[in-house]
Design a protein around this motif. Structure first.
Motif, PDB file in Angstrom:
ATOM      1  N   MET A 228       1.250 -11.031  -9.149  1.00 47.23           N
ATOM      2  CA  MET A 228       0.239 -11.725  -8.361  1.00 47.23           C
ATOM      3  C   MET A 228       0.072 -10.997  -7.032  1.00 47.23           C
ATOM      4  SD  MET A 228       0.144 -15.716  -7.142  1.00 47.23           S
ATOM      5  CE  MET A 228       1.518 -15.542  -5.985  1.00 47.23           C
ATOM      6  N   THR A 229      -1.198 -10.815  -6.649  1.00 43.45           N
ATOM      7  CA  THR A 229      -1.478 -10.164  -5.368  1.00 43.45           C
ATOM      8  C   THR A 229      -2.085 -11.177  -4.421  1.00 43.45           C
ATOM      9  OG1 THR A 229      -3.677  -9.491  -6.091  1.00 43.45           O
ATOM     10  CG2 THR A 229      -1.869  -7.925  -6.472  1.00 43.45           C
ATOM     11  N   THR A 230      -1.791 -10.984  -3.135  1.00 41.77           N
ATOM     12  CA  THR A 230      -2.354 -11.856  -2.110  1.00 41.77           C
ATOM     13  C   THR A 230      -2.952 -11.010  -1.016  1.00 41.77           C
ATOM     14  OG1 THR A 230      -0.253 -11.979  -0.920  1.00 41.77           O
ATOM     15  CG2 THR A 230      -0.672 -13.691  -2.572  1.00 41.77           C
ATOM     16  N   GLY A 231      -3.818 -11.597  -0.245  1.00 39.49           N
ATOM     17  CA  GLY A 231      -4.429 -10.881   0.867  1.00 39.49           C
ATOM     18  C   GLY A 231      -4.985 -11.866   1.847  1.00 39.49           C
ATOM     19  N   LYS A 232      -5.218 -11.374   3.060  1.00 45.20           N
ATOM     20  CA  LYS A 232      -5.661 -12.291   4.103  1.00 45.20           C
ATOM     21  C   LYS A 232      -7.049 -12.845   3.822  1.00 45.20           C
ATOM     22  CE  LYS A 232      -7.509  -8.619   7.091  1.00 45.20           C
ATOM     23  NZ  LYS A 232      -7.456  -8.006   8.437  1.00 45.20           N
ATOM     24  N   ASN A 233      -7.807 -12.188   2.955  1.00 42.44           N
ATOM     25  CA  ASN A 233      -9.151 -12.660   2.637  1.00 42.44           C
ATOM     26  C   ASN A 233      -9.228 -13.365   1.291  1.00 42.44           C
ATOM     27  OD1 ASN A 233     -10.296 -11.629   5.036  1.00 42.44           O
ATOM     28  ND2 ASN A 233     -10.393  -9.568   4.110  1.00 42.44           N
ATOM     29  N   GLY A 234      -8.068 -13.721   0.711  1.00 39.80           N
ATOM     30  CA  GLY A 234      -8.060 -14.371  -0.594  1.00 39.80           C
ATOM     31  C   GLY A 234      -8.756 -15.722  -0.556  1.00 39.80           C
ATOM     32  N   LEU A 235      -9.521 -16.011  -1.587  1.00 39.11           N
ATOM     33  CA  LEU A 235     -10.251 -17.279  -1.675  1.00 39.11           C
ATOM     34  C   LEU A 235      -9.305 -18.451  -1.903  1.00 39.11           C
ATOM     35  CD1 LEU A 235     -13.349 -16.324  -3.858  1.00 39.11           C
ATOM     36  CD2 LEU A 235     -13.371 -17.052  -1.464  1.00 39.11           C
ATOM     37  N   THR A 236      -9.721 -19.610  -1.419  1.00 45.52           N
ATOM     38  CA  THR A 236      -9.001 -20.847  -1.660  1.00 45.52           C
ATOM     39  C   THR A 236      -9.944 -21.852  -2.310  1.00 45.52           C
ATOM     40  OG1 THR A 236      -9.598 -21.847   0.462  1.00 45.52           O
ATOM     41  CG2 THR A 236      -7.623 -20.443   0.411  1.00 45.52           C
ATOM     42  N   TYR A 237      -9.363 -22.930  -2.825  1.00 47.23           N
ATOM     43  CA  TYR A 237     -10.178 -24.000  -3.415  1.00 47.23           C
ATOM     44  C   TYR A 237     -11.116 -24.591  -2.361  1.00 47.23           C
ATOM     45  CZ  TYR A 237     -10.793 -27.414  -7.239  1.00 47.23           C
ATOM     46  OH  TYR A 237     -11.268 -28.172  -8.276  1.00 47.23           O
TER      47      TYR A 237
END
Length: 348
Positions: free
Chosen positions: A1-10
């Motif tokens: 799993m990758t994460t980033g500061k611009n990752g979308l949320t619900y």
């Protein structure tokens, strides 16, 4: 799993789970007001538990009813006066349950919107709780659905589901007979049926929701949002006193369609239209739309929200009981031989 500061949320997609949780916390006190014998668990779980034995039943038959508020919601949305539509929602379900002879036990609601607005949602659900308190049933669960893209901004929808119970062998209608007296209980206005026509009539009249009401004190929108009357406690008292053979909740289809639903195939009814005074809201609608009497009688409750078919020898005592319970009672007519509704007198 990758994460980033611009990752979308619900929440970025329009659904705020935290807001939904906050709403549950907000409405818990309202739900707690509705607690009654039989409730084992309520809000917060995957399901709600109810103990029929604790509620006082030994050999119960369950009765279920579901309904909505219809296009009356459009007026509530447009005016922002949303406090009464929760009462409407409960009434449309529990008034049906009592017609089967059942005591409403618990209620569940479904509230759907495009964007959850905490204050609006809380006011609606607090209204649902008030309807439950007035009818003696518990608000033990529900669903709040935030569905962006499904509803325009500010719009919402409501549905409700209630379960009641009665002891085996006590179901209504039962023993309806020729000569039964028909007692009508006054409505509190239009209730929750016929609002597509109501809104069309307001459009024809040229009035707005914030204009002074032409037939009652207050603003037109607020008057038309008067909640549906809850008949549960008074009708249960009458049923328990004895002599009640049937109850008919006068909803969509009016007197013309709803009373025959509780009469045996071989029986009909004679109704005296002079037995009660047509409330101002119905007079105004009939005049505004040039609506004929027959159309009024099969579309609206016309001032009678519930009809009881009772033994002739107990009609007087039941009238006294229902009056003591706060109802305005009119003696409408009798059950007669031969199918069909027969009217005398004049409504308009």
């Amino acid at each position: 799993m990758t994460t980033g500061k611009n990752g979308l949320t619900y929440a970025d997609a329009g659904v705020d789970i935290d807001a939904g949780n906050a709403l549950v916390d907000r409405i818990k006190p309202a739900a707690k007001r509705t607690n009654r014998s039989g409730v084992m668990s309520g809000l917060g779980g995957f399901g709600a538990l109810f103990d029929l034995r604790d509620a006082g039943y030994s050999d119960p038959i369950l009765v279920g009813a579901t309904d909505g508020v219809g296009t009356k919601l459009r007026i509530a949305i447009d005016t922002g006066v949303v406090d009464g539509v929760g009462i409407d929602l409960v009434a449309m379900c529990v008034n049906d349950l009592v017609c089967q002879g059942a005591e409403p036990l618990f209620f569940l609601d479904y509230f759907a919107t495009g964007k959850l607005e905490m204050e609006t949602a809380a006011r609606i659900i607090e209204g649902i709780a008030e309807g439950c308190v007035r009818s003696g049933c518990a608000l033990i669960g529900g669903e709040t659905a935030e569905m962006p893209g499904m509803y325009p901004k500010g719009d919402f929808d409501l549905a409700g589901f209630s379960v009641g119970a009665m002891e085996r062998g006590s179901a209504l209608p039962a023993d309806v007979a020729e000569g039964d007296v028909l007692l009508g209980l006054a409505s509190d206005g239009v209730h929750s049926n016929g609002y597509s026509l109501v809104r069309r009539l307001v459009e024809i009249s040229g009035l707005g929701w914030d204009d002074d009401c032409p037939f009652a004190d207050g603003k037109l929108g607020e008057v038309l949002l008067t909640p549906t009357r809850l008949y549960v406690k008074s009708c249960l008292a009458a049923v328990r006193a004895g002599g009640v053979h049937a109850l008919a909740h006068i909803t969509g289809g009016g007197l013309t369609e709803n009373l025959p639903r509780v009469l045996p195939e071989s029986l009909g009814a004679d109704i005296d239209l002079d037995a009660w005074e047509l409330p101002g809201v119905f007079q105004w609608m009939a005049q505004t739309g040039n609506i004929v009497e027959a159309e009024m009688l099969k579309t609206f409750n016309c001032g009678i929200g519930m009809i009881l078919s009772v033994s002739a020898d107990q009609a007087d005592s039941l009238t006294e009981l229902l009056t003591a319970e706060g109802e305005i009672v009119s003696r409408l007519g009798t059950v007669t031989a031969g199918e069909g509704m027969r009217y005398s007198g004049k409504l308009l």
